[in-house]
Design a protein around this motif. Structure first.
Motif, PDB file in Angstrom:
ATOM      1  N   ILE A 205       0.784  -1.225   0.000  1.00 39.34           N
ATOM      2  CA  ILE A 205       0.000   0.000   0.000  1.00 39.34           C
ATOM      3  C   ILE A 205       0.822   1.285   0.000  1.00 39.34           C
ATOM      4  CG2 ILE A 205      -0.195  -0.080   2.545  1.00 39.34           C
ATOM      5  CD1 ILE A 205      -3.000   1.162   2.236  1.00 39.34           C
ATOM      6  N   LYS A 206       1.917   1.368   0.737  1.00 41.21           N
ATOM      7  CA  LYS A 206       2.527   2.661   1.014  1.00 41.21           C
ATOM      8  C   LYS A 206       3.506   3.150  -0.054  1.00 41.21           C
ATOM      9  CE  LYS A 206       1.765   4.563   4.452  1.00 41.21           C
ATOM     10  NZ  LYS A 206       0.661   5.459   4.883  1.00 41.21           N
ATOM     11  N   SER A 207       4.228   2.239  -0.687  1.00 42.06           N
ATOM     12  CA  SER A 207       5.181   2.596  -1.757  1.00 42.06           C
ATOM     13  C   SER A 207       6.162   3.681  -1.312  1.00 42.06           C
ATOM     14  CB  SER A 207       4.422   3.065  -3.006  1.00 42.06           C
ATOM     15  OG  SER A 207       3.544   2.076  -3.474  1.00 42.06           O
ATOM     16  N   TYR A 295      -3.427   4.776   7.421  1.00 37.10           N
ATOM     17  CA  TYR A 295      -4.158   3.952   6.458  1.00 37.10           C
ATOM     18  C   TYR A 295      -4.594   4.834   5.295  1.00 37.10           C
ATOM     19  CZ  TYR A 295      -7.668   0.710   4.602  1.00 37.10           C
ATOM     20  OH  TYR A 295      -8.403  -0.125   3.789  1.00 37.10           O
ATOM     21  N   LEU A 297      -3.761   5.228   0.684  1.00 34.30           N
ATOM     22  CA  LEU A 297      -2.957   4.921  -0.484  1.00 34.30           C
ATOM     23  C   LEU A 297      -1.871   5.966  -0.640  1.00 34.30           C
ATOM     24  CD1 LEU A 297      -5.800   3.986  -3.002  1.00 34.30           C
ATOM     25  CD2 LEU A 297      -4.216   2.399  -1.885  1.00 34.30           C
ATOM     26  N   HIS A 298      -0.762   5.599  -1.225  1.00 31.99           N
ATOM     27  CA  HIS A 298       0.359   6.511  -1.385  1.00 31.99           C
ATOM     28  C   HIS A 298      -0.075   7.768  -2.154  1.00 31.99           C
ATOM     29  CE1 HIS A 298       4.496   7.769  -1.690  1.00 31.99           C
ATOM     30  NE2 HIS A 298       4.377   7.897  -3.001  1.00 31.99           N
ATOM     31  N   VAL A 312      -9.836   1.853  -0.236  1.00 35.97           N
ATOM     32  CA  VAL A 312      -8.401   1.618  -0.052  1.00 35.97           C
ATOM     33  C   VAL A 312      -8.131   0.127   0.094  1.00 35.97           C
ATOM     34  CG1 VAL A 312      -6.435   2.003   1.485  1.00 35.97           C
ATOM     35  CG2 VAL A 312      -7.949   3.896   0.914  1.00 35.97           C
ATOM     36  N   ASN A 315      -8.174  -1.470  -3.270  1.00 43.32           N
ATOM     37  CA  ASN A 315      -7.092  -1.060  -4.172  1.00 43.32           C
ATOM     38  C   ASN A 315      -5.704  -1.204  -3.561  1.00 43.32           C
ATOM     39  OD1 ASN A 315      -8.412   0.243  -6.728  1.00 43.32           O
ATOM     40  ND2 ASN A 315      -9.645   0.941  -4.998  1.00 43.32           N
ATOM     41  N   SER A 316      -5.594  -1.984  -2.523  1.00 43.65           N
ATOM     42  CA  SER A 316      -4.296  -2.240  -1.902  1.00 43.65           C
ATOM     43  C   SER A 316      -4.085  -3.739  -1.771  1.00 43.65           C
ATOM     44  CB  SER A 316      -4.215  -1.578  -0.518  1.00 43.65           C
ATOM     45  OG  SER A 316      -5.000  -2.298   0.426  1.00 43.65           O
TER      46      SER A 316
END
Length: 331
Positions: A205-207, A295, A297-298, A312, A315-316
């Protein structure tokens, strides 16, 4: 006040070429380090001069610069500073707090009354998450990609069990946090003793870039176990050097270069469900904290409600989501 020795306003057409000449062919991390180092030196000098000029040794920091936790660490450790308090979410969002306090204090003085300003307290000031959720959101929760594995008021116990088993979970429960930091109600949590979890969260998720650290949440009774010169840190706005115990138990939530930490130190009674997760994890693993990150998305803001939380989740790459009283797990 600081004054320039050389007049060089930002609108000057020669500023950009000058900056290019200075920084061309320099590594980005060298540039960042230089700016950080200069900022630290200026802030320490400024604070020392302010204390000398006023005789006031209790320092409060307001303004966006005080999100710089390394600066806050240096100011807090200055021998001249009796106490240091950076506002939560320093900047325009909380400058209004100070203005309101000043007006209130003056009104009380004018009335001949005691100025009885209470501490800020917890920052769960946002919209509460409807624990029952709406029909629409329940419809959204029905997906071939995941299933509702539990619906119980004790869902935080189930979340703790998953963390003990090495899983990474998202928790969206209760009122949203005010400010820039996720403080447990819109958070991603996992075992901080396993450095592999950094890679798992980044890929799911975080990238994040390799140099960007995560942060721990720690039960208050373990603050001195994990942090040197520890003190109150309820909002992730201060930074501490860490002990060997922290470098074992919380390694995934420390800065990997200097092993400092920007913790949330959680007091009993502030957030019962969140506290229960950490207490249960300690009972099983003998570790007094976990990794806690926001919590989202990047590149996107913190999730607010159930609809955003499900978006989220969809899409994660996260596998588990506590949403109100529900536990969703991907198949």
């Amino acid at each position: 006040q600081f004054k320039r020795k050389v007049f060089e306003p930002l609108c000057n057409p020669y500023v950009k070429p000058h900056i290019v000449r200075i920084f061309e062919r320099q590594r980005f991390d060298n540039i960042a380090y230089g700016i950080q180092k200069l900022t630290e030196e200026l802030m320490v000098r400024w604070t020392r001069n302010a204390i000398k000029a006023t005789g006031v040794h209790k320092v409060t920091g307001g303004g966006g610069l005080f999100l710089n936790v390394k600066v806050n660490k240096l100011l807090r450790e200055m021998p001249e500073v009796e106490s240091f308090f950076p506002m939560t979410t320093p900047g325009d969002t909380t400058t209004s707090f100070g203005a309101a306090y000043v007006v209130y204090a003056q009104m009380r003085k004018d009335q001949g009354s005691e100025v009885d300003i209470k501490p800020l307290g917890d920052l769960y000031l946002g919209d509460p998450l409807d624990e029952k959720l709406t029909d629409l959101e329940l419809d959204l929760a029905q997906s071939p990609d995941w299933e509702v594995t539990a619906h119980t008021r004790n869902v935080d116990d189930l979340a703790a069990d998953l963390i003990v088993k090495g899983e990474v979970i998202a928790r969206v429960r209760g009122p949203m946090e005010f400010g820039a930091r996720a403080l447990g109600n819109r958070s991603i949590l996992c075992d901080a003793s396993d450095l592999r979890n950094v890679g798992i969260i980044n890929s799911a998720i975080k990238s994040r870039d390799w140099f960007m650290p995560y942060a721990p949440v720690v039960l208050s009774e373990f603050a001195s176990t994990y942090f040197k010169k520890s003190g109150p840190a309820p909002w992730m706005t201060v930074c501490f050097d860490t002990t060997e115990a922290a470098q074992n138990d919380l390694i995934a939530a420390l800065h990997q270069q200097d092993k400092t930490a920007r913790p949330q130190i959680l007091e009993y009674g502030v957030n019962d469900g969140y506290h229960d997760i950490l207490s249960r994890f300690y009972a099983e693993r003998d570790i007094g904290g976990t990794l806690n990150t926001s919590y989202n998305l990047h590149g996107f803001p913190l999730v607010r409600d159930a609809r955003q939380a499900l978006h989220v989740f969809k899409n994660s790459g996260l596998k588990h989501l506590v949403l109100g009283d529900y536990l969703l797990s991907k198949t």
